[in-house]
Scaffold this motif. Structure first.
Motif, PDB file in Angstrom:
ATOM      1  N   GLY A  88       0.792  -1.236   0.000  1.00 27.16           N
ATOM      2  CA  GLY A  88       0.000   0.000   0.000  1.00 27.16           C
ATOM      3  C   GLY A  88       0.821   1.281   0.000  1.00 27.16           C
ATOM      4  N   PRO A  89       1.749   1.445   0.956  1.00 25.70           N
ATOM      5  CA  PRO A  89       2.459   2.736   1.027  1.00 25.70           C
ATOM      6  C   PRO A  89       3.177   3.084  -0.272  1.00 25.70           C
ATOM      7  N   TRP A 147       2.378   2.046  -3.375  1.00 30.45           N
ATOM      8  CA  TRP A 147       1.393   2.406  -4.418  1.00 30.45           C
ATOM      9  C   TRP A 147       0.934   3.842  -4.213  1.00 30.45           C
ATOM     10  N   ARG A 148       0.708   4.202  -2.928  1.00 30.18           N
ATOM     11  CA  ARG A 148       0.278   5.585  -2.658  1.00 30.18           C
ATOM     12  C   ARG A 148       1.358   6.571  -3.100  1.00 30.18           C
ATOM     13  N   GLU A 149       2.620   6.219  -2.834  1.00 27.01           N
ATOM     14  CA  GLU A 149       3.712   7.107  -3.253  1.00 27.01           C
ATOM     15  C   GLU A 149       3.734   7.260  -4.767  1.00 27.01           C
ATOM     16  N   LEU A 205       1.299   6.886  -6.820  1.00 27.15           N
ATOM     17  CA  LEU A 205       0.120   7.630  -7.291  1.00 27.15           C
ATOM     18  C   LEU A 205       0.240   9.130  -7.065  1.00 27.15           C
ATOM     19  N   ARG A 206       1.200   9.545  -6.236  1.00 26.56           N
ATOM     20  CA  ARG A 206       1.433  10.981  -6.060  1.00 26.56           C
ATOM     21  C   ARG A 206       2.006  11.595  -7.341  1.00 26.56           C
ATOM     22  N   GLN A 208       8.563   3.273   7.762  1.00 28.92           N
ATOM     23  CA  GLN A 208       7.279   3.726   8.333  1.00 28.92           C
ATOM     24  C   GLN A 208       7.504   4.258   9.745  1.00 28.92           C
ATOM     25  N   PHE A 267       6.418   7.699   5.293  1.00 28.56           N
ATOM     26  CA  PHE A 267       5.176   7.674   4.504  1.00 28.56           C
ATOM     27  C   PHE A 267       4.066   8.469   5.183  1.00 28.56           C
TER      28      PHE A 267
END
Ligand SMILES: Nc1ncnc2c1ncn2[C@@H]1O[C@H](COP(=O)(O)OP(=O)(O)OP(=O)(O)O)[C@@H](O)[C@H]1O
Length: 556
Positions: free
Chosen positions: A5-6, A8-10, A12-13, A309, A314
């Motif tokens: 998850g972390p 993918w979020r990065e 997507l930024r 983390q 993140f």
């Protein structure tokens, strides 16, 4: 397939970079499909004896190969751009969270582990972001497309390929989870080795004098053995995972080939279709093979994620990250620099207790220090003098109480500090003196160095203020470091100066000079000095004794 998850979020930024990387990867894949079709066409043309078609097909294959080469280069550049941006963002955030003075008191964290996370840990995330994430999207988009194409030609072959793709992607999940678990052990071993190596390097002189070099060597050897064993465990699990994936891939290709050959033998479909089924059956697994390859390249970085983390890599973007770093002790912002004109520093009802301890180090403390004359704090070792300074600096947060400068809250940027073990940085003397960015001229540096009693020695250096200082100031003596730190604090032009044992590394004459300087500096600044040396306390009008967290006298 492992979704982290972390990361993918990065990714997507940076939607544009991610999109171009994925789109180019799909373009590269589509050239493989086009090439498969062109090869199938050329082979059937050979069978049918049509040389013109063969020639045209070969030209087409060549054109597709050139297009793929260009698309691959562009895709590699886009992926590197995406990985680099994510790495930079994660490292910036991790540094903003990790490199804060509050961490000075976090006794659970070792510098070597933070270094490993900020360095190799952040770099390790690159392969997942730049290669694995686009490869996941490729599997999700390309494999269904190929299966659909196959279904048009041969539904049984499509069914076999679809089942094998699913098995290859989701079959080795148990091994992947085991690899991820073992990867965490691997990372822990790596961090421990990294922390021990750093500590040993820093403490080499002490280890030598203690005669413990061979003991340390043994300890490091044991650490590297543990790392080797952890690496081998990961590789063994990796082999099993690869075997399962390969089995599914090969099984799927064989199944598709079997169906195609059966069709050819029974003479139903035309030759071109048979070749196409054979080639597409193989192409369907290309994204799966790439996914598996990138997983192995990227998983080591994933093992650093818990450490990152913990540091806060993140987490939400810190305010300082968005607006530039906060001014730390000794920093200055030319326009915003406070004039060194404050008159009174007042501390009232200050209490503080370290987390996990049972009693207050500072308890209901009141203190008033004024501009005009030096104030000194004395007290037995462990009575809380350094803790009080860290509270004034804002490195620690008090449980109760107020710290005010001329009636408003004291800020870190109001203070310059000379600590007991001052740190100089790799760079020139000039850069070290003006680390605060005040753009002080030579005259100012000369005057600060003269006041701190270090001017003669600096002038005697080969390049004067432009002489390079080694890392941590190790090319200078302890006394020179201490006096340069005092000069640096004077250059910073802060209204409050905190000095912790400013004469501990100096001989009697130099100590007397430095104390005289402090008396002079205290005329237009609030100066608080911690000292145990009786000669430093001579003529100090206000000497406060810290005991059991309280000062037994405060300035009226
Ligand atoms: N991070 C920490 N966690 C828990 N306790 C701490 C921590 N740092 C310091 N202490 C404790 O707080 C007390 C005060 O420490 P401090 O360093 O402020 O003393 P000091 O008066 O400056 O000592 P010295 O004169 O030896 O430098 C000590 O008992 C110390 O053990």
């Amino acid at each position: 397939m492992m979704i982290v998850g972390p990361l993918w979020r990065e990714a997507l930024r940076f939607p544009a970079a991610l999109l171009s990387s994925v789109a180019l990867l799909l373009l590269v894949f589509s050239t493989h499909l086009a090439q498969a079709a062109a090869i199938a066409w050329s082979m059937s043309a050979v069978l049918r004896g049509r040389p013109q078609d063969v020639l045209f097909a070969l030209l087409l294959i060549f054109g597709i190969a050139v297009l793929r080469l260009l698309a691959s280069l562009a895709q590699t550049a886009a992926a590197a751009g995406l990985g680099g941006r994510v790495r930079e963002a994660v490292r910036r955030r991790a540094m903003a969270s990790a490199l804060v003075p509050e961490r000075l008191h976090d006794t659970a964290v070792r510098d070597g582990t933070v270094r490993a996370s900020l360095g190799d840990g952040v770099d390790g995330t690159d392969a997942y972001v730049s290669k694995y994430i686009p490869a996941v999207v490729q599997v999700a988009v390309a494999c269904p497309v190929v299966v659909a194409l196959l279904a048009l030609l041969s539904p049984p072959a499509a069914g076999g390929v679809a089942a094998a793709v699913l098995l290859a992607v989701f079959g080795p999940m148990a091994w992947k989870r085991m690899i991820a678990r073992r990867g965490l052990d691997h990372w822990d071993s790596y961090e421990a080795l990294s922390a021990d190596v750093l500590e040993s390097l820093r403490g080499m002189a002490t280890l030598r004098t203690l005669g413990d070099v061979s003991g340390t060597r043994k300890r490091l050897h044991a650490r590297s053995e543990a790392l080797r064993r952890a690496t081998e465990r990961v590789m063994r699990s990796g082999l099993a995972e690869t075997a399962v994936t390969d089995l599914a891939v090969q099984g799927g290709i064989v199944a598709a080939a079997g169906v195609a050959v059966w069709g050819a033998v029974s003479g139903q479909p035309p030759a071109g279709e048979v070749y196409l089924v054979l080639l597409l059956g193989s192409e369907a697994f290309r994204p799966v093979r790439e996914l598996s390859r990138h997983w192995h390249a990227g998983f080591v970085g994933l093992t650093a994620i818990p450490g990152l983390q913990e540091i806060g890599a993140f987490g939400p973007v810190r305010r300082e990250e968005a607006t530039g770093p906060a001014l730390e002790a000794g920093d200055a912002d030319g326009a915003d620099a406070p004039a060194p004109s404050a008159a009174v520093l007042r501390v009232s009802e200050l209490s503080f207790r370290y987390p996990g301890t049972t009693s207050d180090v500072i308890s209901g403390l009141d203190l008033t220090a004024r501009r005009g004359a030096l104030s000194a704090i004395i007290g037995p070792s462990g009575s809380g003098k350094s803790t009080l300074f860290d509270l004034l600096l804002g490195f620690l947060t008090p449980a109760t109480g107020r710290i005010e400068l001329d009636g408003r809250p004291l800020r870190t940027r109001d203070i310059a500090v000379v600590s007991q073990r001052p740190v100089l940085f790799a760079g020139t003397i000039r850069e070290n003196l003006d680390v605060t960015g005040t753009a002080a001229g030579d005259a100012e540096l000369v005057s600060a160095c003269r006041a701190a009693g270090v001017l003669e020695e600096m002038c005697a250096l080969a390049h004067g203020f432009d002489t390079e200082v080694a890392e941590a100031g190790s090319s200078l003596s302890g006394g020179q470091r201490q006096r340069l730190a005092l000069a640096r604090a004077l250059v910073a032009r802060r209204p409050v100066l905190l000095v912790d044992e400013p004469t501990s590394a100096l001989d009697t004459d130099r100590a007397a000079d430095v104390v005289e300087t402090l008396h002079r500096v205290a005329r237009d600044r609030i100066v608080i000095m911690i000292s145990h040396r009786p000669e430093a306390l001579v003529d100090v009008p206000t000497v406060l004794r810290l005991d059991a967290g309280r000062l037994d006298r405060s300035v009226p």
